[in-house]
Design an enzyme around this catalytic site. Structure first.
Site, PDB file in Angstrom:
ATOM      1  N   SER A 141      -7.603 -13.666  12.843  1.00  0.00           N
ATOM      2  CA  SER A 141      -8.450 -14.504  13.667  1.00  0.00           C
ATOM      3  C   SER A 141      -8.320 -15.929  13.331  1.00  0.00           C
ATOM      4  CB  SER A 141      -9.941 -14.179  12.991  1.00  0.00           C
ATOM      5  OG  SER A 141     -10.916 -15.249  13.582  1.00  0.00           O
ATOM      6  N   TYR A 154     -15.784 -13.223   5.549  1.00  0.00           N
ATOM      7  CA  TYR A 154     -14.942 -12.610   6.638  1.00  0.00           C
ATOM      8  C   TYR A 154     -13.643 -13.825   6.848  1.00  0.00           C
ATOM      9  CZ  TYR A 154     -13.690 -12.163  11.565  1.00  0.00           C
ATOM     10  OH  TYR A 154     -13.196 -11.869  12.824  1.00  0.00           O
TER      11      TYR A 154
HETATM   12  N1  LIG Z   1     -14.656 -10.866  19.117  1.00  0.00           N
HETATM   13  C1  LIG Z   1     -14.207 -12.055  18.511  1.00  0.00           C
HETATM   14  O1  LIG Z   1     -14.456 -13.027  18.954  1.00  0.00           O
HETATM   15  C2  LIG Z   1     -13.070 -11.810  17.345  1.00  0.00           C
HETATM   16  C3  LIG Z   1     -12.158 -13.171  17.077  1.00  0.00           C
HETATM   17  C4  LIG Z   1     -11.329 -13.157  16.263  1.00  0.00           C
HETATM   18  C5  LIG Z   1     -11.024 -11.689  15.649  1.00  0.00           C
HETATM   19  N2  LIG Z   1     -11.470 -10.453  16.185  1.00  0.00           N
HETATM   20  C6  LIG Z   1     -11.291  -9.271  15.382  1.00  0.00           C
HETATM   21  O2  LIG Z   1     -10.884  -8.399  16.229  1.00  0.00           O
HETATM   22  C7  LIG Z   1     -11.042  -7.109  15.902  1.00  0.00           C
HETATM   23  C8  LIG Z   1     -11.728  -6.237  16.648  1.00  0.00           C
HETATM   24  O3  LIG Z   1     -13.238  -6.988  16.856  1.00  0.00           O
HETATM   25  P1  LIG Z   1     -14.016  -6.748  18.336  1.00  0.00           P
HETATM   26  O4  LIG Z   1     -14.339  -8.114  18.706  1.00  0.00           O
HETATM   27  O5  LIG Z   1     -13.117  -6.054  19.270  1.00  0.00           O
HETATM   28  O6  LIG Z   1     -15.342  -5.830  17.757  1.00  0.00           O
HETATM   29  P2  LIG Z   1     -16.076  -4.475  17.906  1.00  0.00           P
HETATM   30  O7  LIG Z   1     -16.129  -4.446  19.575  1.00  0.00           O
HETATM   31  O8  LIG Z   1     -17.015  -4.724  17.037  1.00  0.00           O
HETATM   32  O9  LIG Z   1     -14.894  -3.671  17.415  1.00  0.00           O
HETATM   33  C9  LIG Z   1     -14.883  -3.411  16.069  1.00  0.00           C
HETATM   34  C10 LIG Z   1     -13.960  -2.143  16.028  1.00  0.00           C
HETATM   35  O10 LIG Z   1     -13.925  -1.741  14.616  1.00  0.00           O
HETATM   36  C11 LIG Z   1     -14.270  -0.561  14.264  1.00  0.00           C
HETATM   37  N3  LIG Z   1     -14.512  -0.417  12.879  1.00  0.00           N
HETATM   38  C12 LIG Z   1     -15.795  -0.938  12.211  1.00  0.00           C
HETATM   39  N4  LIG Z   1     -15.777  -0.564  10.923  1.00  0.00           N
HETATM   40  C13 LIG Z   1     -14.791   0.461  10.835  1.00  0.00           C
HETATM   41  C14 LIG Z   1     -14.797   1.614   9.784  1.00  0.00           C
HETATM   42  N5  LIG Z   1     -15.236   1.333   8.444  1.00  0.00           N
HETATM   43  N6  LIG Z   1     -13.857   2.441  10.032  1.00  0.00           N
HETATM   44  C15 LIG Z   1     -13.166   2.541  11.316  1.00  0.00           C
HETATM   45  N7  LIG Z   1     -13.168   1.666  12.271  1.00  0.00           N
HETATM   46  C16 LIG Z   1     -14.216   0.654  12.091  1.00  0.00           C
HETATM   47  C17 LIG Z   1     -15.243  -0.273  15.224  1.00  0.00           C
HETATM   48  O11 LIG Z   1     -15.442   1.161  15.338  1.00  0.00           O
HETATM   49  P3  LIG Z   1     -16.623   2.280  14.780  1.00  0.00           P
HETATM   50  O12 LIG Z   1     -17.886   1.355  14.580  1.00  0.00           O
HETATM   51  O13 LIG Z   1     -16.626   3.258  15.785  1.00  0.00           O
HETATM   52  O14 LIG Z   1     -16.212   2.670  13.550  1.00  0.00           O
HETATM   53  C18 LIG Z   1     -14.701  -0.912  16.542  1.00  0.00           C
HETATM   54  O15 LIG Z   1     -13.961   0.007  17.168  1.00  0.00           O
HETATM   55  C19 LIG Z   1     -11.972  -7.373  14.509  1.00  0.00           C
HETATM   56  O16 LIG Z   1     -10.757  -7.162  13.559  1.00  0.00           O
HETATM   57  C20 LIG Z   1     -12.494  -8.797  14.471  1.00  0.00           C
HETATM   58  O17 LIG Z   1     -12.505  -9.370  13.215  1.00  0.00           O
HETATM   59  C21 LIG Z   1     -12.596 -10.484  16.899  1.00  0.00           C
END
Ligand SMILES: NC(=O)c1ccc[n+]([C@@H]2O[C@H](COP(=O)([O-])OP(=O)(O)OC[C@H]3O[C@@H](n4cnc5c(N)ncnc54)[C@H](OP(=O)(O)O)[C@@H]3O)[C@@H](O)[C@H]2O)c1
Length: 249
Positions: A141, A154
């Site tokens: 990120s 984070y």
């Molecule tokens: N959205 C943004 O603006 C943004 C920006 C920069 C970086 N990111 C990064 O991108 C990545 C994806 O995030 P997203 O935005 O797509 O969020 P999201 O829609 O909340 O997806 C998060 C994913 O992580 C999984 N997860 C969470 N805890 C877990 C666990 N204990 N075991 C296995 N899987 C787990 C969730 O699946 P389950 O709940 O089904 O386990 C879900 O599939 C993350 O690393 C986040 O930090 C996001």
């Protein structure tokens, strides 16, 4: 340009991971989908089934159950027949109030955002080093570029993940393994829903397409998503600490 045929996506039940799994399937790949919520993984697998391109299978897994990872990794490799891509998109970012200091939340972020990635990339890195090919994509990120005051835990996990991926890249590129660090800005997913003041938000679909375009270059890269964040990060890195602490970013 690399093509991906057999892929594992951790964190495939929503957001960026889901969008990457769908994009891989559109390209004809067989995709193993892993996360905790089996029903959501099965929804994604059904959506891939409707595409008429690629295939998908769901594997319920909590990335904090490190002991289960080696056996599950072997099972997924056997089910797929081979493996050429592992994407680690699992992540959590709990709400942290201005004056909140909460160890359980910090611990969850370290376990999911960092330790889970190390558990799975150690397995995949060893396999890819031995086969002299393969791609690892880690979703870090822009939040890891500086120590921001909003959510110390984070940002720390993302800075550490970025450093870990750079180390893996330096270790594995000599064996033909492609290690890609993705640093998204704001992406419209469950993680950001309801949060105010997020400028330049893009869809998960767009983030997935840019992520895979960077990875397909095969040149072991680190990239911002969208690319304009490289400029922002470059400027933010130059701000002196005594100024940075006064800014609300
Ligand atoms: N959205 C943004 O603006 C943004 C920006 C920069 C970086 N990111 C990064 O991108 C990545 C994806 O995030 P997203 O935005 O797509 O969020 P999201 O829609 O909340 O997806 C998060 C994913 O992580 C999984 N997860 C969470 N805890 C877990 C666990 N204990 N075991 C296995 N899987 C787990 C969730 O699946 P389950 O709940 O089904 O386990 C879900 O599939 C993350 O690393 C986040 O930090 C996001």
């Amino acid at each position: 340009m690399l093509t991906f045929e057999k892929a594992l996506v951790l964190g495939a039940s929503s957001g960026i991971g889901e969008a990457i799994a769908l994009e891989l399937a559109r390209g004809g790949a067989s995709v193993a989908l892993a996360a905790r919520r089996l029903a959501e993984l099965e929804r994604v697998a059904a959506a891939i089934g409707l595409l008429g391109r690629g295939t998908a299978r769901a594997y319920a897994h909590d990335v904090r159950s490190w002991d289960e990872a080696p056996e599950l990794f072997e099972r997924i490799c056997a089910d797929l027949g081979s493996l050429d891509l592992v994407v680690y998109a699992a992540g959590v970012m709990p709400e942290i109030a201005e004056s909140e200091y909460d160890f359980p939340k910090d611990r969850q972020m370290v376990e999911v955002n960092l330790l889970g990635a190390m558990a799975w990339f150690n397995l995949a890195g060893a396999r890819f080093e031995a086969q002299r090919s393969g791609t690892l994509i880690g979703i870090s990120s822009v939040a890891g570029e500086r120590g921001r005051r909003g959510n110390p835990g984070y940002g720390t996990t993302k800075a550490a993940l970025t450093a870990y991926l750079e180390s893996l890249r330096n270790r594995l590129s000599r064996y033909g393994v492609n290690v890609v660090t993705i640093k998204p800005g704001f992406v419209d997913t469950a993680m950001t829903r309801g949060k105010k003041g997020l400028v330049g938000m893009i869809s998960a679909d767009r983030a997935a397409k840019r992520t895979l375009a960077l990875a397909r270059r095969g040149s072991s890269a680190s990239g911002f998503v969208p690319g304009g964040w490289a400029l922002v990060a470059g400027v933010v890195r130059t701000i002196p600490s005594f100024v940075f602490r006064r800014l609300n970013i």
